[in-house]
Design an enzyme around this catalytic site. Structure first.
Site, PDB file in Angstrom:
ATOM      1  N   TYR A 137       0.848  -1.191   0.000  1.00 28.17           N
ATOM      2  CA  TYR A 137       0.000   0.000   0.000  1.00 28.17           C
ATOM      3  C   TYR A 137       0.882   1.237   0.000  1.00 28.17           C
ATOM      4  CZ  TYR A 137      -4.262   2.540   0.108  1.00 28.17           C
ATOM      5  OH  TYR A 137      -5.276   3.379  -0.257  1.00 28.17           O
ATOM      6  N   ARG A 190      -8.579  10.680  -8.648  1.00 26.05           N
ATOM      7  CA  ARG A 190      -7.739  11.357  -7.656  1.00 26.05           C
ATOM      8  C   ARG A 190      -6.999  10.289  -6.837  1.00 26.05           C
ATOM      9  NH1 ARG A 190      -6.954  12.438  -2.693  1.00 26.05           N
ATOM     10  NH2 ARG A 190      -8.615  10.996  -2.125  1.00 26.05           N
ATOM     11  N   LYS A 208      -6.174  -2.130  -1.191  1.00 24.30           N
ATOM     12  CA  LYS A 208      -7.090  -1.981  -0.053  1.00 24.30           C
ATOM     13  C   LYS A 208      -7.679  -3.323   0.354  1.00 24.30           C
ATOM     14  CE  LYS A 208      -7.436   2.524   0.838  1.00 24.30           C
ATOM     15  NZ  LYS A 208      -7.673   3.318   2.015  1.00 24.30           N
ATOM     16  N   GLU A 280     -13.402   4.862  -3.318  1.00 23.41           N
ATOM     17  CA  GLU A 280     -11.973   5.117  -3.096  1.00 23.41           C
ATOM     18  C   GLU A 280     -11.415   6.036  -4.178  1.00 23.41           C
ATOM     19  OE1 GLU A 280      -8.922   4.899  -0.621  1.00 23.41           O
ATOM     20  OE2 GLU A 280     -10.656   3.610  -0.319  1.00 23.41           O
ATOM     21  N   ASP A 281     -10.785   7.135  -3.750  1.00 31.99           N
ATOM     22  CA  ASP A 281     -10.044   8.026  -4.650  1.00 31.99           C
ATOM     23  C   ASP A 281     -10.877   8.578  -5.811  1.00 31.99           C
ATOM     24  OD1 ASP A 281      -7.906   7.830  -3.023  1.00 31.99           O
ATOM     25  OD2 ASP A 281      -6.733   6.485  -4.267  1.00 31.99           O
ATOM     26  N   ASP A 303     -13.590   5.975   2.148  1.00 32.06           N
ATOM     27  CA  ASP A 303     -12.416   5.914   3.017  1.00 32.06           C
ATOM     28  C   ASP A 303     -11.677   7.244   3.065  1.00 32.06           C
ATOM     29  OD1 ASP A 303     -10.762   4.419   4.785  1.00 32.06           O
ATOM     30  OD2 ASP A 303      -9.253   4.273   3.209  1.00 32.06           O
ATOM     31  N   ASP A 304     -11.673   7.983   1.953  1.00 25.96           N
ATOM     32  CA  ASP A 304     -10.966   9.267   1.915  1.00 25.96           C
ATOM     33  C   ASP A 304     -11.633  10.294   2.827  1.00 25.96           C
ATOM     34  OD1 ASP A 304      -9.170   8.383  -0.244  1.00 25.96           O
ATOM     35  OD2 ASP A 304     -10.997   8.378  -1.427  1.00 25.96           O
ATOM     36  N   ASN A 445      -0.589  11.836   1.261  1.00 25.00           N
ATOM     37  CA  ASN A 445       0.134  10.697   0.692  1.00 25.00           C
ATOM     38  C   ASN A 445       0.416  10.942  -0.788  1.00 25.00           C
ATOM     39  OD1 ASN A 445       0.202   8.912   2.957  1.00 25.00           O
ATOM     40  ND2 ASN A 445      -1.982   8.535   2.678  1.00 25.00           N
TER      41      ASN A 445
END
Length: 589
Positions: A137, A190, A208, A280-281, A303-304, A445
């Site tokens: 990850y 993203r 993930k 996610e993203d 999650d973000d 990150n």
């Protein structure tokens, strides 16, 4: 002669030696004699034995097959004669991995292992989690996504593109597993702090879900990574001959919304009410809208926004034990007002409101945000995106972060900007000038995008900072003392949260569950950890931590009447542990 030729080309003379391929082997399926433009049937064998068994990642054990298993499953001669147990295989692989100097090489080696021996992959990851988490990850997965087209070997999830519009349910049915419990889905717009990586964002859902299994104990077969490909605005990828996605600009508006609507409907239709869908993203504008739109009809989690918020709140609750005072005594300043920044701010306000019994609007006044245009204040309200408006407070406009720090005098500084080196020496020194123990979280990150490094935070604050980051940093020695930086990694939260939702049969995610997860994580930090300067527990105990988080989340689901798995287990921690996947090899008949 003509009829014989026709028979051979059609592949129907199967009992005739004339139809034999090289070496006199009968070409049963007509493959050797088919021309390149002829269609053939891709026959395969369904019984897991012999050569097929060695290429089945779920059942393959390599040299760990016993003598009896080698006889029973036709493996004689297909393996070297040596026997090697799982522990020895693990030792050998860790030795090999440590020879690689380039992190991406380790990532590729781990993905290769996952594709050939699933249990050994997870055994390796669970037993060496602190060493291998940065490999599978963040930060390495970011580089892997950037180069995904070049390192692509075989598909590890489902790719749903605009080409599949109107057929998404059929595409979902192409996936071999039927009992799916968790889906991690991205549209690649993203990826971490790296921007639009299009179809190559698949590395994120894959990574993930490997953590869902290793850290949260979900069965690998119950996890499904999905990338929704609506194009990319990344010119470099569009011009890359190795790019694996649609070569077009991103679809937006109605076309995008219709594809996502079809996807969400198909998922529920195919897998039921209780499948967890983790967004996610996604880019900010889509992330908030999707979460808002589907949180009342599906079991969804971003999650973000929510995972980051939960893990950061846990770090803040831990840090309070070092700083002193209550949450309501603190003043927060965020650099970055996107998904992560506003998500964390809202969860802090919820927890503050819960502790003080004050309205959430009052709690929000203790939290300030800085975006690319400066401090978010009331005079900017008309031009702000909807998710920033609750954070527009009365204050004179301020352009720079340094000026905002000096004016607001925060006790806790949070970095969620995705822009590296923005917590400058002047900013950290200003924080240290009016705080005995300034709390500084550089959460962006991967490592290259971190607002500052651990060494910078400790050095510029003269060893007084309480520091945490999104990506890992090595311990820092300053004035003879060793400081161990915390890592506010979402991997602390989402595996346990997902496990809790699944073992309770929850049908919706609520903010109360996220607060419960934060409090459960903070409770795992002991005095021994505080003595070392840690505000998060070590990852070595992550499965135990995940079980406690799962128990608290499940308890909250039962309390809210959102759990469907009845009766409620008496000991939820023990129940969570009993549900966890074990990577130990099984014995075969």
């Amino acid at each position: 002669m003509e009829s014989t030729t026709n028979t051979m080309v059609n592949g129907s003379d199967l009992d005739n030696n004339n139809a034999a391929g090289g070496g006199g082997v009968v070409d049963v399926y007509g493959e050797d004699f088919a021309t390149e433009d002829q269609l053939i049937t891709p026959w395969t064998v369904s019984v897991a034995s012999g050569y097929t068994l060695l290429r089945d990642p779920r059942h393959n054990k390599g040299l760990a097959f016993t003598e009896n298993e080698r006889d029973a499953h036709y493996l004689r001669g297909l393996l070297p004669p040596a026997l090697m147990n799982q522990e020895l295989q693990e030792k050998r692989l860790m030795h090999n991995l440590r020879q690689y100097k380039v992190p991406l090489q380790r990532y590729v080696a781990m993905m290769d292992l996952q594709e050939r021996n699933e249990r050994l992959f997870y055994k390796l990851l669970i037993d060496n989690v602190e060493e291998l988490l940065p490999v599978v990850y963040t930060p390495t997965v970011g580089e892997a996504c950037q180069k995904y087209g070049s390192i692509f070997r075989r598909p590890q999830g489902l790719y749903i593109s605009l080409k599949e519009k109107g057929k998404i349910l059929e595409v979902l049915k192409n996936w071999p597993e039927r009992n799916i419990q968790v889906i991690v889905v991205t549209d690649g717009e993203r990826i971490l702090g790296l921007g639009d990586l299009g179809c190559q964002g698949m590395g994120i859902p894959v990574g993930k879900l490997s953590l869902y299994t290793a850290l949260g104990g979900l069965r690998p077969s119950a996890c499904l990574p999905i990338t929704i490909d609506v194009g990319t605005n990344n010119e470099q990828l569009l011009n890359d001959e190795f790019y694996i996605g649609l070569r077009q600009k991103r679809a937006t508006g109605q076309e995008y919304a219709e594809l996502l609507q079809e996807f969400m409907t198909a998922v529920k239709q195919n897998y039921g009410e209780k499948v967890l869908i983790q967004f996610e993203d996604f880019a900010n504008h889509n992330a908030f809208e999707l979460l808002s739109k589907y949180s009342s009809s599906h079991l969804v989690f971003n999650d973000d926004i929510q995972g980051t918020a939960s893990v950061v709140l846990a770090g803040i609750l831990s840090a309070l034990k070092l700083v002193g005072g209550t949450l309501a005594d603190q003043t927060f300043l965020f650099l970055g007002a996107g998904e992560a920044g506003t998500g964390i701010a809202e969860l802090i306000a919820l927890e503050m409101s819960k502790q003080t019994k004050a309205p959430i609007e009052e709690a929000r006044k203790k939290i300030w945000l800085v975006d690319s245009k400066g401090l978010i204040v009331s005079s900017r309200k008309e031009s702000l995106q909807h998710f920033k408006k609750p954070w527009a407070h009365e204050h004179a406009p301020i352009k720079s972060l340094l000026d905002a720090v000096k004016a607001i005098k925060p006790t806790m500084l949070m970095g969620t900007s995705g822009v590296g080196k923005t917590f400058t020496k002047e900013v950290v020194e200003a924080m240290a000038s009016f705080n005995e123990k300034p709390v500084i979280f550089a959460l962006s990150n991967p490592t290259s995008q971190s607002e500052c490094t651990a060494e910078e935070a400790y050095t510029w604050s003269k060893g007084r900072a309480i520091f945490a980051s999104g990506s890992p940093f090595d311990p820092v020695e300053y004035n003879g003392k060793v400081f161990v930086p915390g890592q506010g990694n979402n991997a602390y939260i989402f595996p346990g949260l997902g496990l809790g939702l699944i073992i309770s049969g929850a049908i919706r995610v609520r903010d109360e569950m996220l607060l419960a997860a934060s409090e459960a994580l903070a409770a795992q930090v002991t005095q021994e950890h505080f003595d070392k300067g840690l505000i998060y527990p070590p990852f070595t105990n992550i499965r135990k931590i995940s079980a406690h988080i799962a128990a608290k989340v499940a308890a909250k689901a039962y309390d809210l009447g959102l759990a469907s798995r009845l009766p409620r287990p008496k000991d939820l921690v023990s129940y969570a542990e009993s549900c966890m996947y074990s990577p130990m090899y099984r014995s075969y008949r």
